[in-house]
Scaffold this active site. Structure first.
Site, PDB file in Angstrom:
ATOM      1  CB  ALA A 172      45.048-105.301  97.388  1.00  0.00           C
ATOM      2  CG  ASN A 177      44.474 -99.502  81.305  1.00  0.00           C
ATOM      3  OD1 ASN A 177      45.015-100.423  80.712  1.00  0.00           O
ATOM      4  ND2 ASN A 177      43.181 -99.487  81.587  1.00  0.00           N
ATOM      5  NE  ARG A 222      51.049 -90.806  74.408  1.00  0.00           N
ATOM      6  CZ  ARG A 222      51.262 -91.360  73.222  1.00  0.00           C
ATOM      7  NH1 ARG A 222      50.471 -92.317  72.800  1.00  0.00           N
ATOM      8  NH2 ARG A 222      52.233 -90.947  72.444  1.00  0.00           N
ATOM      9  N   GLY A 275      41.410-101.300  95.838  1.00  0.00           N
ATOM     10  CA  GLY A 275      40.604-100.627  94.821  1.00  0.00           C
ATOM     11  C   GLY A 275      39.425-101.469  94.361  1.00  0.00           C
ATOM     12  NE  ARG A 288      35.213-103.977  77.905  1.00  0.00           N
ATOM     13  CZ  ARG A 288      35.988-103.018  78.413  1.00  0.00           C
ATOM     14  NH1 ARG A 288      37.051-102.602  77.731  1.00  0.00           N
ATOM     15  NH2 ARG A 288      35.708-102.472  79.582  1.00  0.00           N
ATOM     16  CD  GLN A 311      53.780-102.049  91.636  1.00  0.00           C
ATOM     17  OE1 GLN A 311      53.349-102.635  90.649  1.00  0.00           O
ATOM     18  NE2 GLN A 311      53.005-101.353  92.444  1.00  0.00           N
ATOM     19  NE  ARG A 319      45.313 -88.674  79.209  1.00  0.00           N
ATOM     20  CZ  ARG A 319      45.850 -88.837  78.009  1.00  0.00           C
ATOM     21  NH1 ARG A 319      45.851 -90.020  77.450  1.00  0.00           N
ATOM     22  NH2 ARG A 319      46.391 -87.826  77.366  1.00  0.00           N
ATOM     23  CG  HIS A 336      43.830-102.422  77.329  1.00  0.00           C
ATOM     24  ND1 HIS A 336      42.604-102.948  76.994  1.00  0.00           N
ATOM     25  CD2 HIS A 336      43.635-101.698  78.454  1.00  0.00           C
ATOM     26  CE1 HIS A 336      41.711-102.559  77.899  1.00  0.00           C
ATOM     27  NE2 HIS A 336      42.313-101.793  78.784  1.00  0.00           N
TER      28      HIS A 336
END
EC number: 1.1.1.37
Length: 329
Positions: free
Chosen positions: A13, A132, A99, A15, A163, A113, A93, A188
Site C-alpha cells: 500500500a 508481477n 526467473r 508503494g 494500452r 497471503q 525483478r 501479462h
C-alpha cells in the site's frame, strides 16, 4: 448512507501503485459512487510508517465514502473479512536475477497471503493480483486458498487491454470509445497477444479497418507488449498511475458488469476454453454480470492468432512447472 462498508485490502500500500490507487478507491471509483469502503493497508514492517503517511493524506481528503483505515504488516489482520483484495506488493525483478529466483521470492509473498485469504476473507471475496509475474503469483495465492472458489482469483491484463485500445484508436484515427471487443490473450508479459480480429472500430471490423498485418506483427503487438519497459525508459520509473487505473477498471467491471455488445480482458483460471490448459491463469475475453465473469465462447481463432496464443500459454505452463518444482503450488 446505510450500506455496510465493503472491506478493501491493498497490499504494497505504501508503494507507487498503492499511492495512485488508494485515493481513487476511497473516492468511490473502485466499486461505485454509493458504496462505502473500509481500507486495509498491508505493508512490510519497514514501510509501515510510509503507509501511515498515506493514511494521513486519505484522512485529509475527507472522502464521504471512506469509513475507516487499518494499517498492518500481518496478512491475517489485513485479510480479515476482506471483500475485495488488490494484491499489488510483489518482488520486482532486479538486474541479474534469474526467473526462478523471482518466482521463489514472490512465492514467499503470495503463498502466505493466499493462506491468509483462505483463513480470514469474507465468503464473497474477489482477488485481483497486480504484482508481477501477475498470472503465476495469482496461481500461487489460489493454490494456498483451497477453500476459496478458484474463480475468485484473477490477474490483471486490463492495463495491456487499455494500452491496446489506445494504440488501435491512434492507428485508425478513432477514439477508445469507438472500439469494442478487443482481447488480450495469455500471460501479462512480453508474450501476451493483443487480438483485434474480433474487435470493432465504430461498428466495422478492426482488422479490416487496419488492413495491415505487418503493422500488427511488427508495431502494434510489440508496442503493447513492451509498453511498460518504454515507460521505465522515458519516466525513470515503472508505470504506476496507469497500472492503478487498470486495477480500478478491472474490479469495477467485474463488480458492475460489461457494457452490452462489448467485453474485457481478465487473467482467470482456464476452464479449457480455446485450448488453454485447465487451471492455468490466462487472459481471456470475458463478459461480466452480477459480480461474475464468463469467457466469451465461439470465437474463430485464425492462424496468426493461434501461434501467438500458444506461445504465451507455453510460457504460462513453464512458469507453472517452475513454481511446482519450487513447492509453491
Amino acid at each position: 448512507m446505510t450500506r455496510t462498508p465493503v472491506n478493501v485490502t491493498v497490499t504494497g500500500a505504501a508503494g507507487q501503485i498503492g499511492y495512485a490507487l488508494l485515493f481513487r478507491i476511497a473516492s468511490g471509483q473502485l466499486l461505485g459512487a454509493d458504496v462505502p469502503v473500509k481500507l486495509r493497508l498491508l505493508e512490510i514492517t519497514p514501510a509501515l510508517k510510509a503507509a501511515e503517511g498515506t493514511a494521513m493524506e486519505l484522512d485529509d481528503c475527507a472522502f464521504p465514502l471512506l469509513q475507516g483505515i487499518d494499517i498492518t504488516d500481518d496478512p491475517n489482520v489485513a485479510f480479515d473479512g476482506t471483500n475485495v483484495g488488490l494484491l499489488v506488493g510483489a518482488r520486482p525483478r532486479t538486474k541479474g536475477m534469474e526467473r526462478g529466483d523471482l518466482l521463489s521470492a514472490n512465492g514467499g509473498i503470495f503463498k502466505p497471503q493466499g493462506k491468509a485469504i483462505n483463513d480470514n476473507a469474507a465468503d464473497d471475496v474477489k482477488i485481483l493480483v497486480v504484482g508481477n509475474p501477475a498470472n503465476t503469483n495469482a496461481l500461487i495465492a489460489q493454490a494456498a486458498a483451497p477453500d476459496v472458489p478458484a474463480e475468485r482469483f484473477t490477474a490483471m491484463t486490463r492495463l495491456d487491454h487499455n494500452r491496446a485500445l489506445t494504440q488501435l484508436a491512434k492507428k485508425t484515427g478513432s477514439t477508445v470509445a469507438d472500439i469494442k471487443r478487443l482481447t488480450i490473450w495469455g500471460n501479462h508479459s512480453a508474450t501476451q497477444y493483443p487480438d483485434i480480429f474480433h474487435a470493432s472500430v465504430a461498428g466495422k471490423n478492426a482488422a479490416e479497418v487496419v488492413n495491415d498485418e505487418k503493422w500488427l506483427a511488427e508495431d502494434f503487438i510489440p508496442t503493447v507488449a513492451k509498453r511498460g519497459a518504454a515507460i521505465i525508459e522515458a519516466r525513470g520509473a515503472s508505470s504506476a498511475a496507469s497500472a492503478a487505473n487498470a486495477a480500478i477498471d478491472h474490479v469495477y467491471t467485474w463488480v458492475n458488469g460489461t457494457a452490452d455488445g462489448d467485453w474485457t480482458s481478465m487473467g482467470i483460471p482456464s476452464d479449457g476454453s480455446y485450448g488453454v490448459p485447465e487451471g492455468l491463469i490466462s487472459s481471456f475475453p470475458v463478459t461480466t454480470k452480477d459480480g461474475r465473469y464468463e469467457i466469451v465462447q465461439g470465437l474463430e481463432i485464425n492462424e496468426f492468432s493461434r501461434a501467438r496464443i500458444d506461445a504465451s500459454v507455453k510460457e504460462l505452463e513453464e512458469e507453472r512447472e517452475a513454481v511446482r518444482a519450487l513447492g509453491l503450488i
